[in-house]
Design a protein around this motif. Structure first.
Motif, PDB file in Angstrom:
ATOM      1  N   LEU A 352       0.813  -1.174   0.050  1.00 22.27           N
ATOM      2  CA  LEU A 352       0.043   0.185   0.069  1.00 22.27           C
ATOM      3  C   LEU A 352       0.884   1.417  -0.074  1.00 22.27           C
ATOM      4  CD1 LEU A 352      -2.817  -0.800   2.429  1.00 22.27           C
ATOM      5  CD2 LEU A 352      -3.007  -0.976  -0.184  1.00 22.27           C
ATOM      6  N   SER A 353       2.327   1.208   0.524  1.00 27.65           N
ATOM      7  CA  SER A 353       3.057   2.272   0.602  1.00 27.65           C
ATOM      8  C   SER A 353       3.340   2.829  -0.902  1.00 27.65           C
ATOM      9  CB  SER A 353       4.108   2.108   1.461  1.00 27.65           C
ATOM     10  OG  SER A 353       4.800   0.766   0.992  1.00 27.65           O
ATOM     11  N   LYS A 354       3.188   1.911  -1.889  1.00 24.13           N
ATOM     12  CA  LYS A 354       3.702   2.236  -3.126  1.00 24.13           C
ATOM     13  C   LYS A 354       2.458   2.258  -3.993  1.00 24.13           C
ATOM     14  CE  LYS A 354       7.562  -0.950  -2.858  1.00 24.13           C
ATOM     15  NZ  LYS A 354       8.592  -1.835  -3.723  1.00 24.13           N
ATOM     16  N   ILE A 355       1.262   2.464  -3.538  1.00 25.37           N
ATOM     17  CA  ILE A 355       0.296   2.601  -4.349  1.00 25.37           C
ATOM     18  C   ILE A 355      -0.309   4.462  -4.095  1.00 25.37           C
ATOM     19  CG2 ILE A 355      -2.455   2.177  -4.858  1.00 25.37           C
ATOM     20  CD1 ILE A 355      -1.646  -0.617  -3.611  1.00 25.37           C
ATOM     21  N   LYS A 356      -0.291   4.820  -5.211  1.00 25.22           N
ATOM     22  CA  LYS A 356      -0.690   6.429  -4.994  1.00 25.22           C
ATOM     23  C   LYS A 356      -2.247   6.387  -4.793  1.00 25.22           C
ATOM     24  CE  LYS A 356      -0.666  10.774  -7.805  1.00 25.22           C
ATOM     25  NZ  LYS A 356      -0.534  11.233  -9.227  1.00 25.22           N
ATOM     26  N   ASP A 357      -2.695   7.316  -3.789  1.00 23.24           N
ATOM     27  CA  ASP A 357      -3.934   7.277  -3.521  1.00 23.24           C
ATOM     28  C   ASP A 357      -4.502   6.104  -3.047  1.00 23.24           C
ATOM     29  OD1 ASP A 357      -3.890  10.045  -3.881  1.00 23.24           O
ATOM     30  OD2 ASP A 357      -4.622   9.814  -6.018  1.00 23.24           O
ATOM     31  N   SER A 358      -3.837   5.420  -2.107  1.00 22.27           N
ATOM     32  CA  SER A 358      -4.408   4.087  -1.608  1.00 22.27           C
ATOM     33  C   SER A 358      -5.574   4.402  -0.765  1.00 22.27           C
ATOM     34  CB  SER A 358      -3.094   3.338  -0.925  1.00 22.27           C
ATOM     35  OG  SER A 358      -2.786   4.119   0.207  1.00 22.27           O
ATOM     36  N   PRO A 359      -6.497   3.539  -0.746  1.00 18.37           N
ATOM     37  CA  PRO A 359      -7.703   3.505   0.144  1.00 18.37           C
ATOM     38  C   PRO A 359      -7.378   3.465   1.659  1.00 18.37           C
ATOM     39  CG  PRO A 359      -7.489   1.520  -0.844  1.00 18.37           C
ATOM     40  CD  PRO A 359      -6.392   1.969  -1.286  1.00 18.37           C
ATOM     41  N   PRO A 360      -7.996   4.211   2.339  1.00 13.62           N
ATOM     42  CA  PRO A 360      -7.863   4.372   3.684  1.00 13.62           C
ATOM     43  C   PRO A 360      -8.140   2.967   4.292  1.00 13.62           C
ATOM     44  CG  PRO A 360      -9.797   5.392   3.373  1.00 13.62           C
ATOM     45  CD  PRO A 360      -9.013   5.043   2.142  1.00 13.62           C
ATOM     46  N   LEU A 361      -7.583   2.904   5.710  1.00 14.03           N
ATOM     47  CA  LEU A 361      -7.817   1.666   6.478  1.00 14.03           C
ATOM     48  C   LEU A 361      -9.326   1.122   6.351  1.00 14.03           C
ATOM     49  CD1 LEU A 361      -6.333  -0.550   7.860  1.00 14.03           C
ATOM     50  CD2 LEU A 361      -6.747   0.589  10.037  1.00 14.03           C
ATOM     51  N   VAL A 362     -10.324   2.184   6.523  1.00 15.03           N
ATOM     52  CA  VAL A 362     -11.740   1.691   6.723  1.00 15.03           C
ATOM     53  C   VAL A 362     -12.002   0.993   5.408  1.00 15.03           C
ATOM     54  CG1 VAL A 362     -12.406   3.864   5.882  1.00 15.03           C
ATOM     55  CG2 VAL A 362     -13.863   2.849   7.149  1.00 15.03           C
ATOM     56  N   VAL A 363     -11.410   1.373   4.331  1.00 18.59           N
ATOM     57  CA  VAL A 363     -12.025   0.849   3.152  1.00 18.59           C
ATOM     58  C   VAL A 363     -11.453  -0.827   3.086  1.00 18.59           C
ATOM     59  CG1 VAL A 363     -11.768   0.679   0.544  1.00 18.59           C
ATOM     60  CG2 VAL A 363     -12.254   3.081   1.790  1.00 18.59           C
ATOM     61  N   LEU A 364     -10.195  -0.770   3.752  1.00 14.01           N
ATOM     62  CA  LEU A 364      -9.595  -2.301   3.636  1.00 14.01           C
ATOM     63  C   LEU A 364     -10.366  -3.163   4.601  1.00 14.01           C
ATOM     64  CD1 LEU A 364      -5.824  -1.333   3.862  1.00 14.01           C
ATOM     65  CD2 LEU A 364      -7.136  -2.161   1.976  1.00 14.01           C
ATOM     66  N   ILE A 365     -10.951  -2.397   5.761  1.00 15.69           N
ATOM     67  CA  ILE A 365     -11.760  -3.101   6.643  1.00 15.69           C
ATOM     68  C   ILE A 365     -12.771  -3.718   5.846  1.00 15.69           C
ATOM     69  CG2 ILE A 365     -13.131  -3.159   8.739  1.00 15.69           C
ATOM     70  CD1 ILE A 365     -10.959  -1.139   9.914  1.00 15.69           C
ATOM     71  N   ARG A 366     -13.785  -2.913   5.103  1.00 17.44           N
ATOM     72  CA  ARG A 366     -14.710  -3.238   4.285  1.00 17.44           C
ATOM     73  C   ARG A 366     -14.561  -4.344   3.431  1.00 17.44           C
ATOM     74  NH1 ARG A 366     -17.729   2.747   3.039  1.00 17.44           N
ATOM     75  NH2 ARG A 366     -18.032   3.274   5.115  1.00 17.44           N
ATOM     76  N   ARG A 367     -13.408  -4.257   2.789  1.00 21.27           N
ATOM     77  CA  ARG A 367     -13.103  -5.250   1.966  1.00 21.27           C
ATOM     78  C   ARG A 367     -12.558  -6.636   2.442  1.00 21.27           C
ATOM     79  NH1 ARG A 367      -8.016  -4.375  -2.080  1.00 21.27           N
ATOM     80  NH2 ARG A 367      -6.779  -4.332  -0.017  1.00 21.27           N
ATOM     81  N   TYR A 368     -12.053  -6.654   3.717  1.00 22.78           N
ATOM     82  CA  TYR A 368     -12.007  -7.690   4.599  1.00 22.78           C
ATOM     83  C   TYR A 368     -13.124  -8.203   5.203  1.00 22.78           C
ATOM     84  CZ  TYR A 368     -10.727 -10.262   8.879  1.00 22.78           C
ATOM     85  OH  TYR A 368     -10.931 -11.406   9.671  1.00 22.78           O
ATOM     86  N   VAL A 369     -14.212  -7.557   5.688  1.00 17.81           N
ATOM     87  CA  VAL A 369     -15.374  -7.951   5.976  1.00 17.81           C
ATOM     88  C   VAL A 369     -16.197  -8.673   4.787  1.00 17.81           C
ATOM     89  CG1 VAL A 369     -17.637  -7.356   6.931  1.00 17.81           C
ATOM     90  CG2 VAL A 369     -15.554  -6.281   7.860  1.00 17.81           C
TER      91      VAL A 369
END
Length: 484
Positions: A352-369
């Motif tokens: 994620l550190s190499k992705i421009k405009d990476s989604p915030p953690l809340v989006v990763l949580i939604r994807r995980y759920v």
């Protein structure tokens, strides 16, 4: 190559607990005093050093070197020599930078040794280390994270409404922007986070490591930032470390036009003249700042550490209107399980550190759920059997032929809660009908109700016995002014 070593048996058994199980026992149960003949397969030089340590522990400890400390540490831990293990860990801590430069394999180091070493090293010291081949640094960050989450006060929960992470201590003051607002008995307006009972932070951390390709250093600081609580002197609000840049405000004042409702000229957001919102809102944000009693040495150190690692710990501020425009497509792609392309590579396979405009953690949580939430509901070992069956029937989840996990979950914790409430209402309705039937049965055997005629007869009886009954009040009728 073989070499014989001689040592006093009592000294050997007292210093190396590993050989206690090889001590012969008499028929009476007492230990025998015969000599022991033990064969050991290990490095002769290391074992010779250990035998010298048995004779002169303090003197031999001073002879520890960077070249042999890891081998001695591994052997001492295997032979159960706790004092020597502590001395080796202290030496490795003091010379960790030099130890990492050696061509050694650190995979043989036991997890409990790594945990002890991580507990003795400060995070600031780990940041200054240079481990090009990542022999030990990532493992130390992983153990640091393990030690951090062992504290019960650091147990992270997930909100079922907004997907933000919070602790039990933060739940009392953090406001959920998507929760239902209600007023308590004291007249206070409350909009608290609601924790997901099926949330497992360990599985989420494993997901960040395996699926999102985050390093243990990034995962540690992202979790650590959610546990830091400070107070801002600018907006007079408490905030967590991950929201250090969320001191929100509107760049322009609202325009009402003679009514109680208006709009902000900067972003077009609706404005209310007498707003009772629980938290400040705005389309622009800046960094929080400490002030007052919160500006202590410890809090300033935490605040500076957050600023130093802003690119790792801070979640980008996104207002509701910016979120709808900027992250609507990205969130839809992650929830539907599709991969966005960037430079010919899938976003999910890049750090994620190499992705421009990476989604915030809340989006990763939604994807995980969305990816693993369905399996948690269907295969939770901690749930009652009836609840698991009900969840499986409601979700239609089967071991074979599951529906596409990319689509939104068939049911959510809110829906399960509403279904259970409906079930309880049905039980209450059935019990009420049963009570009504019993009451009707009892009324059939009850005596006839007292009528007004009986009351008049009782009054007449009382008057004959000398009790004066009250005369009836005269009825005064108003005549209409138009009557003749």
């Amino acid at each position: 190559m073989e070499k014989d070593f001689k040592c006093d048996k009592h000294t050997l058994l007292s210093q190396m607990k590993y050989f206690e199980k090889f001590q012969p026992v008499n028929s009476s149960g007492s230990t025998a005093l015969e000599d022991l003949d033990i064969s050991v397969h290990c490095d002769i030089q290391i074992f010779e050093w250990l035998m010298k340590y048995l004779q002169h522990p303090q003197m031999q400890t001073k002879s520890l070197e960077v070249a042999n400390v890891i081998s001695i540490l591994i052997s001492a831990e295997y032979l159960q020599m706790p004092r020597l293990v502590e001395s080796c860990i202290e030496f490795v801590k003091s010379n960790l930078g030099e130890v990492l430069k050696l061509p050694i394999d650190t995979n043989c180091i036991a997890p409990n040794i790594l945990k002890k070493l991580a507990s003795m090293i400060r995070v600031e010291e780990l940041d200054e280390l240079k481990d090009r081949k990542d022999k030990l640094l990532s493992k130390l960050y992983m153990k640091k994270l393990e030690l951090l989450l062992e504290d019960e006060t650091h147990s992270l929960l997930r909100c079922v409404y907004c997907n933000k992470l919070f602790t039990n201590a933060q739940k009392s003051w953090r406001v959920c922007s998507k929760a239902n607002i209600f007023i308590d008995f004291h007249g206070s307006v409350i909009a608290e986070h609601v924790s997901d009972r099926l949330w497992d932070v360990n599985k989420f951390i494993h997901y960040l490591r395996q699926q999102c390709s985050l390093s243990w250093k990034e995962i540690y600081y992202k979790i650590w930032a959610h546990l830091v609580t400070l107070h801002c002197g600018e907006c007079d609000q408490d905030f967590v470390g991950s929201e250090i840049g969320h001191c929100v405000y509107h760049a322009q004042k609202p325009r009402f036009g003679g009514s109680n409702y208006g709009t902000y000229q900067c972003c077009g957001a609706p404005a209310i003249r007498f707003d009772t919102a629980l938290r400040n809102d705005g389309c622009t944000a800046k960094n929080h700042r400490l002030a007052g009693s919160w500006k202590s040495a410890e809090n300033e150190h935490l605040f500076n550490e957050l600023l130093k690692r802003h690119n790792i710990v801070a979640e980008p501020f996104i207002s509701e209107y910016q979120y709808a425009e900027k992250y609507k497509v990205l969130e839809a792609q992650t929830l539907n399980g599709r991969l966005s392309q960037q430079n010919g590579k899938a976003v999910d396979s890049l750090p994620l550190s190499k992705i421009k405009d990476s989604p915030p953690l809340v989006v990763l949580i939604r994807r995980y759920v969305a990816n693993v939430g369905e399996s948690n509901y269907c295969a939770s070992e901690d749930e009652d059997e009836d609840e698991v069956v009900e969840a499986k029937e409601s979700a239609g989840c089967q071991k074979k032929g599951r529906k596409d996990r990319g689509s939104e979950a068939i049911f959510s914790p809110q829906k399960m809660k509403s279904w259970r409430i409906d079930a309880l209402r049905g039980d209450d309705r059935a019990q009420m009908q049963n009570i009504i039937r019993k009451l009707k049965k009892f009324r059939g055997d009850a005596p006839a109700p007292i009528r007004r005629s009986n009351i008049a007869a009782n009054n007449a009886t009382k008057s004959t016995l000398g009790n004066k009954a009250l005369p009836p009040k005269p009825v005064v009728r108003k005549q209409s002014k138009y009557s003749h």
